[in-house]
Design a protein around this motif. Structure first.
Motif, PDB file in Angstrom:
ATOM      1  N   LEU A 148       0.805  -1.223   0.000  1.00 32.87           N
ATOM      2  CA  LEU A 148       0.000   0.000   0.000  1.00 32.87           C
ATOM      3  C   LEU A 148       0.839   1.273   0.000  1.00 32.87           C
ATOM      4  CD1 LEU A 148      -3.135  -0.232   2.275  1.00 32.87           C
ATOM      5  CD2 LEU A 148      -3.004   0.093  -0.169  1.00 32.87           C
ATOM      6  N   SER A 149       2.042   1.207   0.614  1.00 38.50           N
ATOM      7  CA  SER A 149       2.819   2.451   0.715  1.00 38.50           C
ATOM      8  C   SER A 149       3.197   3.041  -0.652  1.00 38.50           C
ATOM      9  CB  SER A 149       4.045   2.268   1.592  1.00 38.50           C
ATOM     10  OG  SER A 149       4.734   1.108   1.232  1.00 38.50           O
ATOM     11  N   PRO A 150       3.630   2.216  -1.642  1.00 40.63           N
ATOM     12  CA  PRO A 150       3.892   2.836  -2.947  1.00 40.63           C
ATOM     13  C   PRO A 150       2.627   3.422  -3.561  1.00 40.63           C
ATOM     14  CG  PRO A 150       4.318   0.464  -3.032  1.00 40.63           C
ATOM     15  CD  PRO A 150       4.030   0.805  -1.616  1.00 40.63           C
ATOM     16  N   TYR A 151       1.482   2.766  -3.306  1.00 38.08           N
ATOM     17  CA  TYR A 151       0.210   3.271  -3.841  1.00 38.08           C
ATOM     18  C   TYR A 151      -0.076   4.658  -3.255  1.00 38.08           C
ATOM     19  CZ  TYR A 151      -4.778   4.050  -4.225  1.00 38.08           C
ATOM     20  OH  TYR A 151      -6.002   4.626  -4.462  1.00 38.08           O
ATOM     21  N   ARG A 152       0.129   4.778  -1.938  1.00 36.84           N
ATOM     22  CA  ARG A 152      -0.128   6.056  -1.272  1.00 36.84           C
ATOM     23  C   ARG A 152       0.782   7.154  -1.833  1.00 36.84           C
ATOM     24  NH1 ARG A 152      -3.971   6.611   2.840  1.00 36.84           N
ATOM     25  NH2 ARG A 152      -3.425   8.782   2.498  1.00 36.84           N
ATOM     26  N   LEU A 153       2.048   6.784  -2.082  1.00 36.50           N
ATOM     27  CA  LEU A 153       2.977   7.770  -2.623  1.00 36.50           C
ATOM     28  C   LEU A 153       2.579   8.179  -4.033  1.00 36.50           C
ATOM     29  CD1 LEU A 153       6.400   6.376  -1.459  1.00 36.50           C
ATOM     30  CD2 LEU A 153       5.398   8.533  -0.783  1.00 36.50           C
ATOM     31  N   LYS A 154       2.114   7.182  -4.793  1.00 36.92           N
ATOM     32  CA  LYS A 154       1.774   7.435  -6.183  1.00 36.92           C
ATOM     33  C   LYS A 154       0.594   8.390  -6.297  1.00 36.92           C
ATOM     34  CE  LYS A 154       2.455   3.421  -8.259  1.00 36.92           C
ATOM     35  NZ  LYS A 154       2.019   2.136  -8.806  1.00 36.92           N
ATOM     36  N   PHE A 155      -0.424   8.156  -5.489  1.00 35.00           N
ATOM     37  CA  PHE A 155      -1.671   8.899  -5.655  1.00 35.00           C
ATOM     38  C   PHE A 155      -1.882   9.975  -4.603  1.00 35.00           C
ATOM     39  CE2 PHE A 155      -2.330   4.947  -7.887  1.00 35.00           C
ATOM     40  CZ  PHE A 155      -2.906   5.377  -9.065  1.00 35.00           C
ATOM     41  N   SER A 156      -0.817  10.291  -3.887  1.00 34.71           N
ATOM     42  CA  SER A 156      -0.977  11.303  -2.841  1.00 34.71           C
ATOM     43  C   SER A 156      -1.207  12.671  -3.471  1.00 34.71           C
ATOM     44  CB  SER A 156       0.278  11.339  -1.979  1.00 34.71           C
ATOM     45  OG  SER A 156       0.393  12.567  -1.369  1.00 34.71           O
ATOM     46  N   ALA A 157      -2.255  13.341  -3.042  1.00 32.25           N
ATOM     47  CA  ALA A 157      -2.586  14.660  -3.607  1.00 32.25           C
ATOM     48  C   ALA A 157      -1.516  15.688  -3.266  1.00 32.25           C
ATOM     49  CB  ALA A 157      -3.929  15.108  -3.076  1.00 32.25           C
ATOM     50  N   ASP A 158      -0.847  15.499  -2.120  1.00 36.20           N
ATOM     51  CA  ASP A 158       0.168  16.476  -1.712  1.00 36.20           C
ATOM     52  C   ASP A 158       1.364  16.453  -2.653  1.00 36.20           C
ATOM     53  OD1 ASP A 158      -1.514  16.499   0.420  1.00 36.20           O
ATOM     54  OD2 ASP A 158      -0.267  15.182   1.642  1.00 36.20           O
ATOM     55  N   LYS A 159       1.571  15.297  -3.295  1.00 36.54           N
ATOM     56  CA  LYS A 159       2.777  15.160  -4.122  1.00 36.54           C
ATOM     57  C   LYS A 159       2.664  15.965  -5.414  1.00 36.54           C
ATOM     58  CE  LYS A 159       5.300  12.543  -1.646  1.00 36.54           C
ATOM     59  NZ  LYS A 159       4.823  13.275  -0.494  1.00 36.54           N
ATOM     60  N   VAL A 160       1.428  16.344  -5.793  1.00 31.77           N
ATOM     61  CA  VAL A 160       1.269  17.032  -7.071  1.00 31.77           C
ATOM     62  C   VAL A 160       1.937  18.397  -7.032  1.00 31.77           C
ATOM     63  CG1 VAL A 160      -0.412  17.731  -8.804  1.00 31.77           C
ATOM     64  CG2 VAL A 160      -0.919  15.828  -7.310  1.00 31.77           C
ATOM     65  N   ASP A 161       1.912  19.059  -5.870  1.00 33.87           N
ATOM     66  CA  ASP A 161       2.496  20.401  -5.838  1.00 33.87           C
ATOM     67  C   ASP A 161       4.024  20.379  -5.822  1.00 33.87           C
ATOM     68  OD1 ASP A 161       2.780  19.608  -3.249  1.00 33.87           O
ATOM     69  OD2 ASP A 161       1.186  20.888  -2.470  1.00 33.87           O
TER      70      ASP A 161
END
Length: 468
Positions: A148-161
Motif C-alpha cells: 500500500l505504501s507505494p500506492y499512497r505515494l503514487k496517488f498522494s494529492a500532496d505530491k502534485v504540488d
C-alpha cells in the motif's frame, strides 16, 4: 430494538459482526469494558467472515476502500446480507457508507459509538475472528503495508504540488543562466560588431540576427526583414559598413553562433515551462493563481513547502513569506517590521498606490490560499476592492479623531509640571500602541511606537515660541 451489523476491515479480508447486545452501545465511555476479554467480546458479537488469501485481490480491495468505492468481493458479501437481514450496517468510513447506501440500498451508520466499537473489535480481533492464526495475521498486515505504501505515494494529492515547486525553481535557474549567456554573447560579439548591441535591445532578436548574419561583412547581403522593422534593418546594414570592431576568424564566429543557438533553445524551453507552470497552477491552486498570479503563487507554494503548508500558515506569515531576513533584522534592531514579502509582486499590490500597499498585501494574505478550489474564483477581487474602500474611509475618520485628541492633550500637558510629563508620555505611548494595533499599517504611518511622538514635540516647540 433492531440488532446492528458491523462491517470490519482487516488485512486478511472483510468480517461482518452482528451486535448481540444493543443496550451496551448507549454508553460510549464504558464500551471498552465489554472488550476486556475475548469471552466478553464474544457475548457482544458473533462473526461471519469472508477472507481472501491472494495478495493481488486484497490490494485491489484496499485501494478501492481508500478511494471510497466498493469492490466485487465486498459487493458479494453485502448482497448476501441484504437478502438475509434488514439491519443497519455500521461502517468506519462515512464516504463508503454513502456509496453502499446508494448502490445496495442498505442503510449505514457512522458515529462515535461505531468508532469505539471498531476499536474494541480490533483489540480482540484474534478471539473474535475464527480460523486465522496471529502470526498469519501479522504477516498479512506487513504484506499489505508494503504494497500500500507505494500506492499512497503514487496517488498522494500532496505530491502534485512538488511539480510546481520544481518547475518554479527551474524557471528561476533558467532565467539566471539565460542572463549570463546573453551577457557573454553580447560582450563576445561586441568586439567584432559593437554597434549591433546598441541598435537591437531585445536579447532574443539579437541572437537570431547573429545567427542570420555571422560575420558583419555578410550584413549587406543578409535579409533581416523577418526579424527587424525596415528602418532598423537599414540602420544595422549602415553600421556594419563603418563598424569600429576588430576582425575575427571564422572559428570564433562559429563558437559565438553556437552560444546563440543555446540561448534560443533555452528561451524556447523557458516559454514552454512557463506554460506548463500556468496550467499546473490553474489546476491545483486556482484561487491563489487568480489572486496573485501563477508566478507569485508558485513561489509562495515553493517557499512554504507545499500547498497544504501554505494553507496552514497564518495570514500574517503568508504576508511576509520571503522577507525573513528583513523581519529578523528589524526585530533585532527594534525597527519597523516588513509589510510584505513575495506577495509584493502580485498584480493587486502592484496596482495600489504606495500608501496602501501594506494594507492591500495584508488583505491579500488574509484571503489567499486557505480554501483553494472551493470558493468561486473571481468574487474575491471585488471583496478586496470593497474592503480597501472601507478601510480608506475609516482611516480618514481615525486621522481626524487623532488630531483632535492630540490638540487637547497638548493643551493639558502645558499646565502639568516637568516631573509629571514623563508619566503622561508613557501613557501616550501605550495609547499610540493601541492605535497602531487597531489601524492597518500603511507605509506613511510608522509602525513602532517610538517613531510617533516626534510631530508632537515640534508642535510644542512652535507653541512655546509663540508664547515667548
Amino acid at each position: 430494538g433492531l440488532t446492528m451489523l458491523v462491517l470490519f476491515e482487516t488485512s486478511v479480508g472483510y468480517a461482518i459482526f452482528k451486535v448481540l447486545n444493543e443496550k451496551k452501545l448507549q454508553e460510549v465511555d464504558s464500551l471498552w469494558k465489554e472488550f476486556e476479554t475475548p469471552e466478553k467480546a464474544n457475548k457482544m458479537h458473533n462473526a461471519e467472515a469472508q477472507f481472501s488469501k491472494s495478495c493481488s485481490t486484497r490490494d485491489q480491495a484496499f485501494t478501492a476502500l481508500m478511494e471510497g468505492k466498493i469492490n466485487k468481493q465486498l459487493k458479494k458479501v453485502l448482497k448476501k446480507i441484504v437478502k438475509e437481514a434488514h439491519e443497519p450496517l455500521a461502517v468506519a468510513d462515512a464516504k463508503l457508507g454513502g456509496v453502499i447506501k446508494e448502490k445496495l440500498n442498505l442503510s449505514c451508520i457512522h458515529s462515535p459509538v461505531v468508532n469505539e466499537l471498531m476499536r474494541g473489535i480490533r483489540s480482540q480481533m484474534d478471539g473474535l475472528i475464527p480460523g486465522v492464526e496471529p502470526h498469519e495475521m501479522s504477516a498479512m498486515c506487513l504484506g499489505l503495508a508494503h504494497s500500500l505504501s507505494p500506492y499512497r505515494l503514487k496517488f498522494s494529492a500532496d505530491k502534485v504540488d512538488t511539480m510546481i515547486v520544481q518547475a518554479i525553481s527551474l524557471l528561476d535557474d533558467l532565467d539566471k543562466e539565460l542572463n549570463n549567456y546573453i551577457m557573454r554573447c553580447r560582450e563576445w560579439y561586441g568586439w567584432h560588431f559593437p554597434e549591433l548591441g546598441k541598435i537591437i535591445s531585445d536579447n532574443l532578436t539579437y541572437c537570431k540576427c547573429l545567427q542570420k548574419v555571422g560575420d558583419r561583412k555578410n550584413c549587406a547581403s543578409a535579409t533581416l526583414s523577418e526579424l527587424l522593422p525596415e528602418e532598423v534593418e537599414a540602420e544595422v546594414k549602415a553600421a556594419a559598413e563603418i563598424s569600429m570592431g576588430t576582425e575575427v576568424s571564422e572559428e570564433d564566429i562559429c563558437n559565438i553562433l553556437y552560444l546563440c543557438t543555446q540561448v534560443i533553445e533555452i528561451s524556447e524551453y523557458r516559454t514552454q515551462l512557463y506554460e506548463y507552470l500556468q496550467n499546473r497552477m490553474m489546476a491545483i491552486a486556482p484561487n491563489v493563481t487568480v489572486m496573485v498570479g501563477e508566478l507569485v503563487g508558485a513561489r509562495l507554494i515553493a517557499h512554504a513547502g507545499s500547498l497544504l503548508n501554505l494553507a496552514k500558515h497564518a495570514a500574517s506569515t503568508v504576508q511576509i513569506l520571503g522577507a525573513e531576513k528583513a523581519l529578523f533584522r528589524a526585530l533585532k534592531s527594534r525597527r519597523d517590521t516588513p509589510k510584505y514579502g513575495l506577495i509584493y509582486h502580485g498584480s493587486l499590490v502592484g496596482q495600489t498606490s504606495p500608501k496602501h500597499k501594506g494594507k492591500i498585501s495584508r488583505m491579500l494574505a488574509t484571503y489567499d490560499p486557505s480554501s483553494d478550489s472551493t470558493l468561486p474564483t473571481y468574487s474575491k477581487k471585488r471583496k478586496i476592492e470593497q474592503v480597501d474602500k472601507e478601510e480608506e474611509v475609516t482611516e480618514k475618520k481615525a486621522k481626524k479623531a487623532k488630531i483632535k485628541v492630540k490638540v487637547e492633550e497638548e493643551e493639558e500637558e502645558e499646565e502639568v509640571l516637568v516631573e509629571e510629563e514623563t508619566s503622561t508620555k508613557k501613557k501616550k505611548k501605550k495609547d499610540k500602541k493601541k492605535h497602531i494595533k487597531e489601524e492597518p499599517l500603511s507605509e506613511e504611518e510608522p509602525c513602532t511606537s517610538t517613531a510617533i511622538p516626534s510631530p508632537e514635540k515640534k508642535k510644542k516647540k512652535k507653541k512655546k515660541d509663540s508664547e515667548d
